[in-house]
Design a protein around this motif. Structure first.
Motif, PDB file in Angstrom:
ATOM      1  N   GLU A 269       0.834  -1.202   0.000  1.00 28.80           N
ATOM      2  CA  GLU A 269       0.000   0.000   0.000  1.00 28.80           C
ATOM      3  C   GLU A 269       0.870   1.255   0.000  1.00 28.80           C
ATOM      4  N   ALA A 270       1.993   1.188   0.734  1.00 31.36           N
ATOM      5  CA  ALA A 270       2.906   2.335   0.795  1.00 31.36           C
ATOM      6  C   ALA A 270       3.511   2.621  -0.578  1.00 31.36           C
ATOM      7  N   ILE A 271       3.855   1.564  -1.302  1.00 31.52           N
ATOM      8  CA  ILE A 271       4.422   1.726  -2.644  1.00 31.52           C
ATOM      9  C   ILE A 271       3.405   2.382  -3.576  1.00 31.52           C
TER      10      ILE A 271
ATOM     11  N   LYS B 241       1.128   4.435  -2.812  1.00 32.12           N
ATOM     12  CA  LYS B 241       0.941   5.843  -2.455  1.00 32.12           C
ATOM     13  C   LYS B 241       2.242   6.643  -2.505  1.00 32.12           C
ATOM     14  N   GLY B 242       3.320   5.978  -2.945  1.00 34.08           N
ATOM     15  CA  GLY B 242       4.596   6.669  -3.073  1.00 34.08           C
ATOM     16  C   GLY B 242       5.255   6.994  -1.752  1.00 34.08           C
ATOM     17  N   ARG B 243       4.946   6.221  -0.729  1.00 26.97           N
ATOM     18  CA  ARG B 243       5.523   6.455   0.588  1.00 26.97           C
ATOM     19  C   ARG B 243       6.728   5.554   0.825  1.00 26.97           C
ATOM     20  N   LYS B 244       7.497   5.889   1.844  1.00 28.69           N
ATOM     21  CA  LYS B 244       8.650   5.081   2.218  1.00 28.69           C
ATOM     22  C   LYS B 244       8.175   3.759   2.810  1.00 28.69           C
ATOM     23  N   ILE B 245       8.808   2.654   2.391  1.00 22.97           N
ATOM     24  CA  ILE B 245       8.408   1.347   2.907  1.00 22.97           C
ATOM     25  C   ILE B 245       9.214   1.005   4.156  1.00 22.97           C
ATOM     26  N   PHE B 246       8.693   0.072   4.954  1.00 18.06           N
ATOM     27  CA  PHE B 246       9.378  -0.374   6.162  1.00 18.06           C
ATOM     28  C   PHE B 246      10.411  -1.442   5.812  1.00 18.06           C
ATOM     29  N   ALA B 247      11.498  -1.469   6.569  1.00 15.45           N
ATOM     30  CA  ALA B 247      12.587  -2.408   6.289  1.00 15.45           C
ATOM     31  C   ALA B 247      12.228  -3.840   6.652  1.00 15.45           C
ATOM     32  N   ASN B 248      11.445  -4.022   7.716  1.00 13.13           N
ATOM     33  CA  ASN B 248      11.090  -5.363   8.184  1.00 13.13           C
ATOM     34  C   ASN B 248       9.860  -5.255   9.089  1.00 13.13           C
ATOM     35  N   PRO B 249       9.244  -6.391   9.458  1.00 18.07           N
ATOM     36  CA  PRO B 249       8.035  -6.345  10.297  1.00 18.07           C
ATOM     37  C   PRO B 249       8.240  -5.641  11.632  1.00 18.07           C
ATOM     38  N   ARG B 250       9.386  -5.846  12.264  1.00 18.49           N
ATOM     39  CA  ARG B 250       9.641  -5.190  13.544  1.00 18.49           C
ATOM     40  C   ARG B 250       9.672  -3.676  13.364  1.00 18.49           C
ATOM     41  N   ASN B 251      10.302  -3.243  12.282  1.00 20.94           N
ATOM     42  CA  ASN B 251      10.392  -1.830  11.959  1.00 20.94           C
ATOM     43  C   ASN B 251       9.001  -1.236  11.745  1.00 20.94           C
ATOM     44  N   ALA B 252       8.123  -2.013  11.092  1.00 26.24           N
ATOM     45  CA  ALA B 252       6.752  -1.554  10.834  1.00 26.24           C
ATOM     46  C   ALA B 252       5.961  -1.427  12.131  1.00 26.24           C
ATOM     47  N   ALA B 253       6.109  -2.413  13.013  1.00 25.40           N
ATOM     48  CA  ALA B 253       5.392  -2.376  14.291  1.00 25.40           C
ATOM     49  C   ALA B 253       5.849  -1.192  15.135  1.00 25.40           C
ATOM     50  N   ALA B 254       7.168  -0.997  15.208  1.00 24.97           N
ATOM     51  CA  ALA B 254       7.709   0.098  16.008  1.00 24.97           C
ATOM     52  C   ALA B 254       7.315   1.452  15.432  1.00 24.97           C
ATOM     53  N   GLY B 255       7.413   1.574  14.108  1.00 26.23           N
ATOM     54  CA  GLY B 255       7.077   2.837  13.470  1.00 26.23           C
ATOM     55  C   GLY B 255       5.616   3.209  13.648  1.00 26.23           C
ATOM     56  N   SER B 256       4.739   2.205  13.591  1.00 26.20           N
ATOM     57  CA  SER B 256       3.307   2.458  13.759  1.00 26.20           C
ATOM     58  C   SER B 256       2.975   2.865  15.190  1.00 26.20           C
ATOM     59  N   LEU B 257       3.635   2.223  16.149  1.00 28.88           N
ATOM     60  CA  LEU B 257       3.365   2.526  17.558  1.00 28.88           C
ATOM     61  C   LEU B 257       3.852   3.909  17.953  1.00 28.88           C
ATOM     62  N   ARG B 258       4.879   4.385  17.283  1.00 30.57           N
ATOM     63  CA  ARG B 258       5.526   5.616  17.715  1.00 30.57           C
ATOM     64  C   ARG B 258       5.183   6.801  16.822  1.00 30.57           C
TER      65      ARG B 258
END
Length: 218
Positions: A194-196, A198-215
């Motif tokens: 979905e990020a691709i 919309k032209g947004r930056k993608i997350f490096a890995n699942p942990r990165n996605a979880a942390a980024g979403s929480l913060r």
């Protein structure tokens, strides 16, 4: 045994490397090395510090759990230290763990272990008062974490009210629940897809996605 100049230089180099990668992992949510590579650096530092205890400083990464909370977040103090688990890399490490467990038992017992896959996410602490969800924090440095209450409320798997119905236990007036917030691999792929789009930056890995979403501050 006294350390030589090479030992001292390597120890300082390890502290700098670990501090850098801890910051990228815990604060920026942008790790540059694998967890296994980080663990090897950390274990090498532990080895040198155990070999030369006079070189251990209070600012060493081995004396901390995570990182200081990032700026922009309110701070929450854990009622009791929120520590992390140690790693085992060999059968000797496992045997040493088993030995330490048996030494701490008051009596001789036959031990059984339950093993499960590691969920690589973000450690969180949930606070409940009188059975109602009150606030939530990241581990932070083990003593103080970031206030992520607003974002935790968006997770449907986190109960906002603890029920005593169909339970033999009474909900305590004050309760801390510690666990891991993670994202499944299939959901991680959908998020990046979905990020691709919309032209947004993608997350490096699942942990990165979880942390980024929480913060997210917004």
């Amino acid at each position: 045994m006294k350390p030589n100049s090479e030992d001292k230089l390597r120890l300082e180099e390890l502290k700098s490397l670990i501090q850098l990668h801890s910051y990228k992992y815990h604060v920026l949510d942008a790790p540059e090395i694998l967890d296994s590579e980080y663990d090897l650096l950390f274990r090498e530092l532990l080895f040198l510090e155990s070999k030369f205890p006079d070189l251990v400083s209070k600012n060493s990464p081995t004396q901390r759990v995570g990182m200081k909370p990032a700026e922009g977040f309110k701070k929450i103090t854990h009622d009791s230290p929120m520590l992390s688990l140690d790693n085992a890399f060999s059968s000797k490490d496992l045997k040493d763990f088993h030995r330490r467990v048996k030494e701490r038992l008051a009596e001789e017992l036959e031990l059984y272990y339950c093993c499960e896959l590691k969920l690589d996410g973000v450690a969180v602490n949930l606070f409940y008062k009188d059975g109602k969800f009150d606030k939530a924090a990241t581990r932070g440095d083990g003593s103080t974490g970031e206030d992520i209450t607003h974002n935790i409320r968006t997770l449907s798997s986190v109960p906002l009210i603890l029920s005593e119905e169909n339970s033999d236990y009474k909900v305590p007036s004050s309760l801390e629940v510690r666990g891991e917030v993670f994202i499944r691999t299939k959901d991680f792929r959908l998020v990046n897809k979905e990020a691709i789009k919309k032209g947004r930056k993608i997350f490096a890995n699942p942990r990165n996605a979880a942390a980024g979403s929480l913060r997210q501050l917004d």
